[in-house]
Enzyme design. Structure first.
Site, PDB file in Angstrom:
ATOM      1  N   GLU A  13       0.833  -1.186  -0.059  1.00 16.76           N
ATOM      2  CA  GLU A  13       0.019  -0.145  -0.086  1.00 16.76           C
ATOM      3  C   GLU A  13       0.823   1.174  -0.161  1.00 16.76           C
ATOM      4  O   GLU A  13       0.578   1.929   0.824  1.00 16.76           O
ATOM      5  CB  GLU A  13      -1.006  -0.021   1.173  1.00 16.76           C
ATOM      6  CG  GLU A  13      -1.936  -1.091   1.099  1.00 16.76           C
ATOM      7  CD  GLU A  13      -2.900  -1.038   2.353  1.00 16.76           C
ATOM      8  OE1 GLU A  13      -2.756  -0.497   3.340  1.00 16.76           O
ATOM      9  OE2 GLU A  13      -4.165  -1.567   2.209  1.00 16.76           O
ATOM     10  N   GLU A  30      -6.370  -8.071  -0.610  1.00 17.58           N
ATOM     11  CA  GLU A  30      -6.790  -7.997   0.812  1.00 17.58           C
ATOM     12  C   GLU A  30      -8.384  -7.826   0.824  1.00 17.58           C
ATOM     13  O   GLU A  30      -9.008  -6.886   0.218  1.00 17.58           O
ATOM     14  CB  GLU A  30      -6.203  -6.966   1.665  1.00 17.58           C
ATOM     15  CG  GLU A  30      -4.730  -7.271   1.716  1.00 17.58           C
ATOM     16  CD  GLU A  30      -3.955  -6.078   2.456  1.00 17.58           C
ATOM     17  OE1 GLU A  30      -4.788  -5.763   3.659  1.00 17.58           O
ATOM     18  OE2 GLU A  30      -2.789  -5.962   2.532  1.00 17.58           O
TER      19      GLU A  30
HETATM   20  C1  GLA Z   1      -4.260  -2.922   5.054  1.00 20.28           C
HETATM   21  C2  GLA Z   1      -2.847  -3.458   5.206  1.00 20.28           C
HETATM   22  C3  GLA Z   1      -2.720  -4.724   6.076  1.00 20.28           C
HETATM   23  C4  GLA Z   1      -3.458  -4.822   7.228  1.00 20.28           C
HETATM   24  C5  GLA Z   1      -4.814  -4.293   6.675  1.00 20.28           C
HETATM   25  C6  GLA Z   1      -5.929  -4.367   7.902  1.00 20.28           C
HETATM   26  O1  GLA Z   1      -4.853  -3.151   3.860  1.00 20.28           O
HETATM   27  O2  GLA Z   1      -2.084  -3.492   3.649  1.00 20.28           O
HETATM   28  O3  GLA Z   1      -1.402  -4.956   6.086  1.00 20.28           O
HETATM   29  O4  GLA Z   1      -3.129  -3.778   7.814  1.00 20.28           O
HETATM   30  O5  GLA Z   1      -5.042  -3.246   6.042  1.00 20.28           O
HETATM   31  O6  GLA Z   1      -7.348  -4.160   7.382  1.00 20.28           O
END
Ligand code: GLA
Ligand code: ZN
Length: 689
Positions: free
Chosen positions: A158, A315
């Site tokens: 991210e 995710e």
């Molecule tokens: C983000 C991060 C993960 C985790 C999730 C939790 O998307 O990339 O590492 O912290 O949030 O929702």
């Protein structure tokens, strides 16, 4: 349009189903890692994203690398038919690095350097950080690029944020010099004569700061562009050493829902596959329709980034998050529904954060496939396993495309500019919500939509919607004009065609380069207070066949007809009777203009008429209850129709009389089908009947 793409990885030509896997948190419990393999198989998981935050475990002290544990994990995966996206760990770094090389730490807009901690806290320009990342990535590639378990690279995590350190200031100046070539050109683009802000040497230019320059809109825009470019450059530098060892492995970098800080369109060419992380807060209201539309719109953007190529849901949570204001559990059915929502819009994977719940620290209560209880006998585990089984039966959907005949423009630079403009409504210009309002009306009708930037090729669409296209970059007005002349339908709104790419106002009348296409002149624009209302009264016998009156609020424009015809007139105030909704016929097409921000249910009525008039195909030619959408994937011969029920209650949908079978069970389905609360149906039919 109805193309079949190759699978993301030839090694795993089925749906990828899995999670972020952080074995580095469990290295002192080898039995846990052994148990994980058994559980992964039980959960029908075939892929894990590994090592995302593992820098400390891989390089516990400078120059000492420990790969034994990672070898063991990946070898065990390979032996058990589980695959891995191997991460580069640049999203967080070990304390030794910050201590030895403070320059790797990010500096804020206030010019204060961060302390070590958290994550995503690095300077993307620092030569030391870039070198350390290059060494790390090369070592990973050297060792694993040809490992049988590896199917691709998960670059960092991210990407986001900005740094204002001296390295970054120099890089920003260099970027400006390359862009403008001379101080004169820069001063002109930034309208620097205002408040005597003329620069006479590059060294005087600094990044925007709360205690310094922050009101020069052209500069703010350039800084944001620079931050994107610098992040893309960092990403490219991460990828280069990986490619040296295996050119075939795809690379991806997980993105966030409409993250404002980076213009994601600029990553499209750098990445082989787009991936993103979706965390909807379901069940706040009985009806999840609006939220679902927002996430659908995001899925459509992420698919559109690479011209319609399937993307990855990298995710999502199998149950709840722990970082939002309130974390509700997914109600029965919602796990499958929201996972298949991603698939319906073009995702070829369903992945979670994370596999096993952490014992400590800031995400210890974030939902995971394996809970603290440690076994498979949980509701969440069963939901995941069941979804894994379902995905296993939908392998034919892999690589299919979404045949969109409509496009909605969502443009990052326009978003930055319209929000920074200091214009008629600084208390809320609501760009994202506005785009969503238009998008949602198409979503409710089950119209497949691409969500594109203003640089897209419009010629493949029948309908292009451009909500609040405040900025119109060079050439865009001409391309929209050509699109309409050639028979396309264009919808524009208030506060469009106001500025150019430097946030300099168009002279000679708004909407600037769209004026001829729209056939109107917008003389004045104003913001309204929250409690103010105006309205649109449809002209009797109008060409769209719409009737009645609709409320409007927040923004109003006084427009003059210059060839366009009024379909609706304002109802109130000194505006009464003046055009509020217009259409201009140009060549073989039509260009509509909405002069004020209408309130629901205007959009449903308007787009109902527009879709019919423009001949845009709906997924099923049937009445869909509010909160229920139909989405489509196709390989050109077989269609996969996803009926998704976010309405918060059971619904019956009567289809369009074509032959449908259930894509999961193979059974023939009746023309009227019942979709449970939070339910989803995947149907199959022959294309083009
Ligand atoms: C983000 C991060 C993960 C985790 C999730 C939790 O998307 O990339 O590492 O912290 O949030 O929702
Ligand atoms: Zn920096």
């Amino acid at each position: 349009m109805s193309k079949k793409y190759p699978p993301i990885s030839g090694k795993l030509p089925v749906f990828m189903h899995g999670a972020d896997y952080n074995p580095d948190q469990w290295l002192d419990s080898p039995e846990v890692l052994e148990e994980d393999i058994r559980l992964m198989k039980l959960a029908h998981c075939n892929v894990m994203a590994v090592g995302i935050f593992a820098w400390s475990a891989i390089e516990p002290e400078e120059g000492r690398f420990e790969f034994g544990w990672l070898d063991a994990v990946l070898d065990r995966f390979a032996a058990n038919g589980i695959y891995a996206w191997l991460a580069t760990p640049s999203g967080a770094r070990p304390a030794w690095m910050s201590e030895t090389y403070p320059e790797v730490l990010r500096v804020g807009g206030n010019r204060v350097r961060n302390l070590h901690g958290a994550r995503h806290n690095h300077c993307f320009t620092s030569p030391v950080y870039r070198e350390k990342v290059a060494i790390m990535n090369r070592k990973l590639a050297e060792r694993y690029a040809n490992h049988p378990a590896i199917i691709g690279w998960h670059i960092s995590n991210e990407y986001g944020g900005e740094c204002h350190c001296d390295y970054c200031q120099d890089a920003f100046r260099g970027w400006l010099q390359r862009k403008y070539g001379s101080m004169e050109a820069l001063n002109k683009a930034w309208w620097a004569t205002f408040w005597s802000h003329t620069y006479t040497s590059w060294s005087q230019v600094e990044s925007p700061s709360p205690q310094g320059e922050n009101g020069v809109h052209g500069m703010n825009l350039d800084w944001k562009r620079f931050v994107t470019d610098q992040t893309v450059d960092f990403c490219k530098a991460e990828i280069a050493p990986l490619r040296e060892y295996n050119k075939e492995l795809p690379v991806t970098a997980n993105m966030m829902d409409l993250f404002e800080g980076l213009d994601y369109w600029k990553f499209a060419d750098v990445l082989d596959v787009i991936s993103w992380d979706a965390y909807p807060t379901w069940h706040e209201h009985g009806d999840d329709g609006k939220l679902a539309a927002w996430f659908s719109m995001n899925h459509d953007i992420f698919r559109s980034l690479k011209g319609g190529q399937p993307f990855m849901l990298m995710e999502s949570t199998p149950s709840l998050t722990n970082w939002q204001g309130v974390s509700k559990l997914k109600r029965p059915g919602m796990h499958k529904l929201s996972s298949l929502q991603a698939v319906a819009h073009g995702s070829d994977t369903v992945q979670y954060f994370q596999w096993r719940k952490s014992r400590g620290s800031s995400e210890k209560f974030h939902g995971a496939v394996v809970d603290h209880v440690g076994h498979e006998h949980t509701r969440v585990f069963r939901d995941v396993a069941e979804l894994g089984e379902t995905l296993g039966k939908l392998s034919d959907v892999i690589g299919t495309s979404v045949p969109a005949e409509a496009a909605v423009i969502f443009d990052w630079e326009n978003r930055w500019a319209v929000k920074d403009a200091q214009g008629p409504r600084n208390m809320g210009i609501h760009y994202e919500e506005t785009v969503l309002q238009h998008y949602r009306a198409l979503w409710e009708q089950g119209v497949p939509v691409d969500v594109v930037s203003m640089d897209a090729d419009f010629s493949k669409y029948k309908l292009v919607v451009a909500p609040m296209l405040y900025m119109v970059r060079p050439g865009v007005g001409e391309r929209i004009e050509a699109f309409v002349s050639n028979g396309g339908t264009f919808v524009g709104t208030y506060w469009s065609g106001v500025v150019d790419e430097n946030d300099l106002c168009y002279l000679g009348g708004f909407p600037g380069p769209l004026r001829k296409t729209l056939g109107i002149w917008a003389e004045e624009a104003e913001g309204l207070y929250n409690h103010d209302r105006n309205g649109i009264s449809l002209v009797e016998g109008n060409a769209l066949g719409m009737s009645g009156t609709f409320e409007s609020h927040e923004l109003c424009e006084l427009v003059h007809l210059e060839g366009a015809e009024a379909l609706g007139a304002y109802t109130d105030d000194f505006y009464a009777g003046r055009p509020a909704l217009t259409v201009n016929k140009l060549g073989d097409g039509r260009a509509y203009y909405l002069a004020t921000r209408a309130r629901e249910p205007f959009y449903d009525a308007f787009y109902g008429a527009i879709v019919a008039e423009a001949g845009v195909a709906r997924v099923v030619e049937a009445e869909l209850p509010a909160g229920v959408t139909a989405q489509l994937r196709t390989d050109g011969e077989r269609d996969y129709v996803f009926l998704l029920n976010f309405s918060g209650r059971e619904q019956a949908v009567t289809l369009d009389g074509r032959d449908y079978s259930d894509a999961v069970t193979g059974e023939k389905v009746d023309d009227t089908i019942t979709i449970a609360t939070n339910g989803v149906k995947v149907l199959r039919r022959t294309r083009g009947e």
